[in-house]
Design a protein around this motif. Structure first.
Motif, PDB file in Angstrom:
ATOM      1  N   ASP A 268       1.135  -1.264  -0.021  1.00 22.77           N
ATOM      2  CA  ASP A 268      -0.009  -0.196  -0.189  1.00 22.77           C
ATOM      3  C   ASP A 268       0.727   1.091   0.173  1.00 22.77           C
ATOM      4  O   ASP A 268       0.720   2.651  -0.201  1.00 22.77           O
TER       5      ASP A 268
ATOM      6  N   SER B 276      -5.636   5.359  -1.127  1.00 25.33           N
ATOM      7  CA  SER B 276      -5.278   5.491   0.234  1.00 25.33           C
ATOM      8  C   SER B 276      -5.626   6.793   0.610  1.00 25.33           C
ATOM      9  O   SER B 276      -4.653   7.771  -0.132  1.00 25.33           O
TER      10      SER B 276
ATOM     11  N   ILE C 111     -11.082   4.629   1.942  1.00 27.32           N
ATOM     12  CA  ILE C 111     -10.107   4.090   0.684  1.00 27.32           C
ATOM     13  C   ILE C 111     -10.465   5.099  -0.361  1.00 27.32           C
ATOM     14  O   ILE C 111     -11.981   4.909  -1.163  1.00 27.32           O
TER      15      ILE C 111
END
Length: 551
Positions: A90, A144, A164
């Motif tokens: 991420d 995100s 998100i």
């Protein structure tokens, strides 16, 4: 980002293939001596499986079996591994780029729970930045808000930073509010300035987020309206142009990283096996895994240049065909031996100690005394066992007064009656019930090359004629097959009676009968010969056979 970590490289002390008691005990006791006098790490190893006699000795003195070393070619673990921490999937493209810049690498490994899930390269980031023009890319990548805020050096003043972005596109509010109504759709991320009307318009159009540039204050009424419509508000010190340039760098690397068919190497892989694979790949860095498939670090093609050879000390042999596999590509530091000089070649000068004694462990005992290192009971027991084994309890012609004196002194330190211990040890070595003929043949077996002929000599010692007769009945029918399987021109197998100080030699091979007759001036017929007074492979049988072949 973690940088390189120096890995301490041990030195392996190792005997020959098909190791006997002298070979194993020499490795254990010499490694212990080197540890004591240097403070560095020396590890006793073995190049083959232990015979029954040696297993008895180690069990008797409560000593752990040395580590089995099959091959000492240079491995990935011998290369300079970049100890770069794995990154999460991420992580934003911007953060990944910064990590690469700081570590001065072009590839990072993406991990989850210490397992590799992908790799990301600078090329992946550049291609994404240069080629992607889809305004909806951030929502497709499930970016995100945490990444967006960090990338823009901003602050989320309305909304949950843990959310998100999963729908909408990025819009720059450069037109009038009236025109913006036709451009903004529900869920969009709108980049705008300090214009109340534009901010309010975007919120009323149910934008997912508005990004207010140049650090402008956001009115309380705008914040309230944003909360009512579920619109997030991010403020950033950057202007509209910079925000528009940066925002795509907030997408997670998971969206662009390579996930399938990631080429990884293991710590135990041999570098000669991975070079071709490396050369065929476009990226330069490759993940390295341990035996549990956990990520360790990264290597690149240039790391081959700094790969360090395994460091070895050879004990009880100096012949290439008896050495552990790959010894010719290792860095041999020392050789401690009591055999004839043969075929080991080294890349540089080494410490070489070779004395015409009955056992390598006699030499090592002398070195303990020379260095003033105390010998404990266990070490004394191992040294004694090796000397008794190689000198056949001081009966072998290889035995010298130095061997006998060393054995007697060691017996006192170990607190054992050497005659009783020797009987137990030799009995364990000749108790071969449950073993196949091949296992018996190779229990104490060495290969030699004489004038381009491959010779194999095995030996079993016993204090019981009945035991030797039983072993003979098992081995004799399989002798020819064993020679063929090992690619030998001649094979000799000694059945040595320690009490009678004689050997019966079984042999096979086209010239084996002629060779044994010529070597000992006898007239043996068939495939066996009795040799009174011959108990030593090293000092009696082998030299006579070598001379007969050469003549």
């Amino acid at each position: 980002m973690k940088v390189n970590k120096e890995i301490k490289r041990p030195v392996f002390v190792i005997g020959h293939k098909n190791p006997d008691t002298d070979s194993i005990c020499a490795a254990i006791t010499y490694a212990k001596l080197k540890n004591a006098i240097t403070g560095d790490e020396y590890i006793a190893g073995r190049a083959g499986h232990l015979n029954e006699e040696t297993q008895f000795v180690l069990s008797h003195f409560g000593v752990q079996v040395p580590v089995y070393i099959k091959d000492v070619r240079t491995q990935v673990r011998d290369m300079e591994i970049r100890m770069l921490e794995g990154i999460g999937a991420d992580l934003s493209l911007k953060r990944a780029w910064a990590e690469m810049r700081d570590a001065e690498v072009v590839t990072l490994c993406v991990t989850e729970n210490d397992e590799v899930s992908g790799i990301i390269t600078t090329n992946d980031i550049v291609e994404t930045y240069m080629d992607v023009i889809d305004p909806g890319i951030l929502s497709l990548a499930k970016t995100s808000y945490q990444n967006i805020v960090e990338t823009l050096d901003g602050e989320l003043i309305v909304g949950d930073i843990g959310d998100i972005l999963d729908k909408g596109k990025v819009v720059i509010a450069a037109a009038s509010p009236e025109m913006m109504e036709n451009l903004i759709e529900e869920g969009d991320v709108v980049i705008l300035g300090n214009r109340y009307e534009t901010q309010l318009c975007a919120i009323e159009m149910n934008a997912g987020c508005i990004i207010v540039c140049e650090g402008a204050d956001v009115a309380k009424t705008i914040r309230n309206q944003a909360r009512e419509h579920g619109t997030k508000i991010i403020t950033t010190p950057h202007d509209t142009f910079v925000v528009a340039r940066l925002i795509n760098q907030s997408m997670p690397i998971n969206y662009v990283m390579k996930k399938d068919n990631v080429v990884c190497f293991h710590m135990d892989d041999y570098i000669e096996d991975i070079q071709e694979v490396m050369a065929s790949m476009r990226h330069r860095y490759f993940p390295v895994l341990d035996k549990n498939e956990h990520y360790v670090g990264m290597i690149s093609r240039r790391n081959f240049l700094g790969a360090k050879k395994k460091q070895l000390i050879l004990v009880d042999h100096n012949e290439k065909n008896q050495a552990v596999n790959g010894a010719d590509s290792a860095d041999i530091l020392e050789i401690i031996d009591h055999h004839r000089l043969r075929t080991i070649e080294t890349s540089g000068p080494v410490f070489f100690r070779n004395q015409p004694l009955g056992s390598t462990c006699t030499i090592i005992y002398l070195m303990y005394k020379e260095y003033g290192v105390e010998i404990d009971k266990v070490t004394a027991g191992l040294l004694l066992a090796a000397i008794l084994s190689d000198t056949l309890m001081f009966r072998s012609p290889t035995c010298t007064a130095i061997d006998k004196k060393a054995g007697e002194e060691l017996a006192l330190i170990a607190g054992v009656n050497y005659e009783e211990f020797a009987k137990e040890m030799f009995h364990a070595g000749s108790n071969l019930s449950g073993k196949t003929a091949s296992e018996i043949l190779h229990q104490d077996f060495k290969k030699f090359t004489v004038d381009d002929m491959n010779i194999g000599i095995g030996q079993i010692n016993s204090m019981s004629a009945e035991e030797l007769l039983e072993i003979k009945s098992k081995v004799e029918p399989e002798l020819k097959k064993a020679a063929e399987d090992d690619g030998l021109d001649m094979l000799f197998f000694m059945l040595t009676n320690i009490i009678d100080e004689s050997s019966e030699v079984l042999f096979t091979g086209a010239k084996s009968q002629y060779t044994i007759n010529s070597a000992f001036g006898i007239n043996a017929s068939g495939d066996k010969a009795t040799l009174p007074g011959v108990v030593s492979r090293k000092k009696q049988l082998l030299p006579a056979i070598v001379e007969a072949i050469q003549n």
